[in-house]
Scaffold this active site. Structure first.
Site, mmCIF file in Angstrom:
data_model
loop_
_atom_site.group_PDB
_atom_site.id
_atom_site.type_symbol
_atom_site.label_atom_id
_atom_site.label_comp_id
_atom_site.label_asym_id
_atom_site.label_seq_id
_atom_site.Cartn_x
_atom_site.Cartn_y
_atom_site.Cartn_z
ATOM 1 N NE ARG A 80 -0.373 0.378 4.965
ATOM 2 C CZ ARG A 80 0.495 1.253 5.436
ATOM 3 N NH1 ARG A 80 0.823 2.324 4.725
ATOM 4 N NH2 ARG A 80 1.074 1.062 6.620
ATOM 5 N N GLY A 82 1.834 5.078 1.540
ATOM 6 C CA GLY A 82 2.000 5.570 2.897
ATOM 7 C C GLY A 82 3.162 4.920 3.627
ATOM 8 C CB VAL A 84 5.249 2.570 10.007
ATOM 9 C CG1 VAL A 84 5.499 3.798 10.881
ATOM 10 C CG2 VAL A 84 4.994 1.354 10.881
ATOM 11 C CE1 TYR A 86 -1.436 -1.790 17.468
ATOM 12 C CE2 TYR A 86 -3.166 -0.158 17.706
ATOM 13 C CZ TYR A 86 -2.616 -1.374 18.052
ATOM 14 O OH TYR A 86 -3.242 -2.178 18.971
ATOM 15 C CG HIS A 87 -4.145 -1.711 11.083
ATOM 16 N ND1 HIS A 87 -4.790 -0.534 10.755
ATOM 17 C CD2 HIS A 87 -3.399 -2.036 9.996
ATOM 18 C CE1 HIS A 87 -4.455 -0.175 9.530
ATOM 19 N NE2 HIS A 87 -3.603 -1.067 9.051
ATOM 20 C CB ILE A 148 -6.293 7.069 3.496
ATOM 21 C CG1 ILE A 148 -7.661 7.355 4.141
ATOM 22 C CG2 ILE A 148 -6.467 6.588 2.055
ATOM 23 C CD1 ILE A 148 -8.434 8.465 3.460
ATOM 24 N N GLY A 149 -4.288 4.411 3.047
ATOM 25 C CA GLY A 149 -3.206 3.914 2.203
ATOM 26 C C GLY A 149 -3.774 2.901 1.238
ATOM 27 C CG PHE A 161 -11.186 3.605 5.447
ATOM 28 C CD1 PHE A 161 -11.810 3.362 6.664
ATOM 29 C CD2 PHE A 161 -11.875 3.280 4.283
ATOM 30 C CE1 PHE A 161 -13.072 2.801 6.732
ATOM 31 C CE2 PHE A 161 -13.143 2.708 4.335
ATOM 32 C CZ PHE A 161 -13.750 2.471 5.568
ATOM 33 C CB CYS A 178 1.387 8.703 8.962
ATOM 34 S SG CYS A 178 -0.103 7.813 9.452
#
Length: 253
Positions: A80, A82, A84, A86-87, A148-149, A161, A178
């Site tokens: 993707r 962008g 780094v 975190y999720h 968003i990436g 997103f 980011c």
């Protein structure tokens, strides 16, 4: 009058490991490229993971990879755009698998949709396209609430997103999110001072606003039905009865 706009199939997946969701996106993208699926949106949460985009640079994981792994964070390199991010649980992740002609216009559509969905939460948010690609996403004043990436292959998107709804924001402090050293992250519950439990409602709002921004009408589908269409296409067999190809009407499960 009947709504004759093309459909956006919306499938909620629950919580998945990042690589599992990535593999699903790749299968759906191939089917969308072949015209066997309409545009599709996956909504989900991830277990704790840091992902690095194509523009990631050394130093964005300042603790060193071993430290993050010891703390229970997975690290995954992706294709993707962008840098780094975190999720984690409590964060709404959306993966639109859609056909696009203009990538920049598509990213702006994602931003508009999220701004509109956040407005329904009484949060005044904005995009910052004028500030350059590092500021892609959605912001509340100077605080970032959504990242968003995207990646586009043969005209079809993957990735998408991530909106901070009720997730722990502490993991962002362990990285350079980011690629912005001084960025402050925020979330819906932090901005509204509400209790947790907001994700389900916001998920619906975000899906609706995205469909509107893309000029689509949303239709809820189950993962079982979605996988059935993809599996039938991959096997070279006709889709099951009542399971149309792109442009048809799929009844929710």
């Amino acid at each position: 009058m009947p709504d004759r706009r093309p459909e956006l199939w919306v499938c909620h997946l629950g919580t998945l490991e990042y690589r599992q969701a990535l593999a699903l996106q790749e299968r759906l993208r191939a089917a969308r490229q072949a015209g066997e699926l309409p545009d599709t949106l996956l909504t989900l949460e991830h277990y704790p993971v840091y992902t690095r985009g194509r523009r990631s640079a050394p130093g964005e994981l300042p603790m060193g990879e071993d430290w993050y792994l010891m703390q229970g964070f997975e690290i995954v390199d992706t294709d993707r755009g962008g840098k780094v991010t975190y999720h984690g649980p409590g964060q709404l992740v959306g993966y639109p698998i859609v056909r696009v002609d203009d990538v920049v216009a598509y990213v702006r559509a994602l931003e508009r949709a999220l701004v509109a969905a956040l407005a329904q939460e009484s949060i005044t948010a904005r995009a910052r396209a004028q500030d350059g690609p590092d500021f892609t996403g959605v912001w509340v004043e100077e605080r970032k609430i959504a990242s968003i990436g995207v990646h586009v292959a043969r005209g079809v998107t993957t990735h998408g997103f991530a909106v901070n709804v009720e997730n722990d924001l502490q993991p962002f402090s362990y990285i350079v999110p980011c690629g912005l050293a001084d960025v402050q992250m925020t979330s819906i519950i932090k901005e509204t001072h509400r209790l947790a439990g907001q994700l389900k409602c916001f998920r619906r709002r975000a899906a609706y606003q995205l469909a509107e921004a893309l000029g689509r009408r949303q239709r809820l589908v189950s993962l079982t039905r979605l996988e059935g269409v993809v599996g039938a296409w991959a096997a070279g067999t006709p889709a099951a009865a009542g399971t149309p190809a792109a442009g048809g009407v799929l009844q929710p499960q």
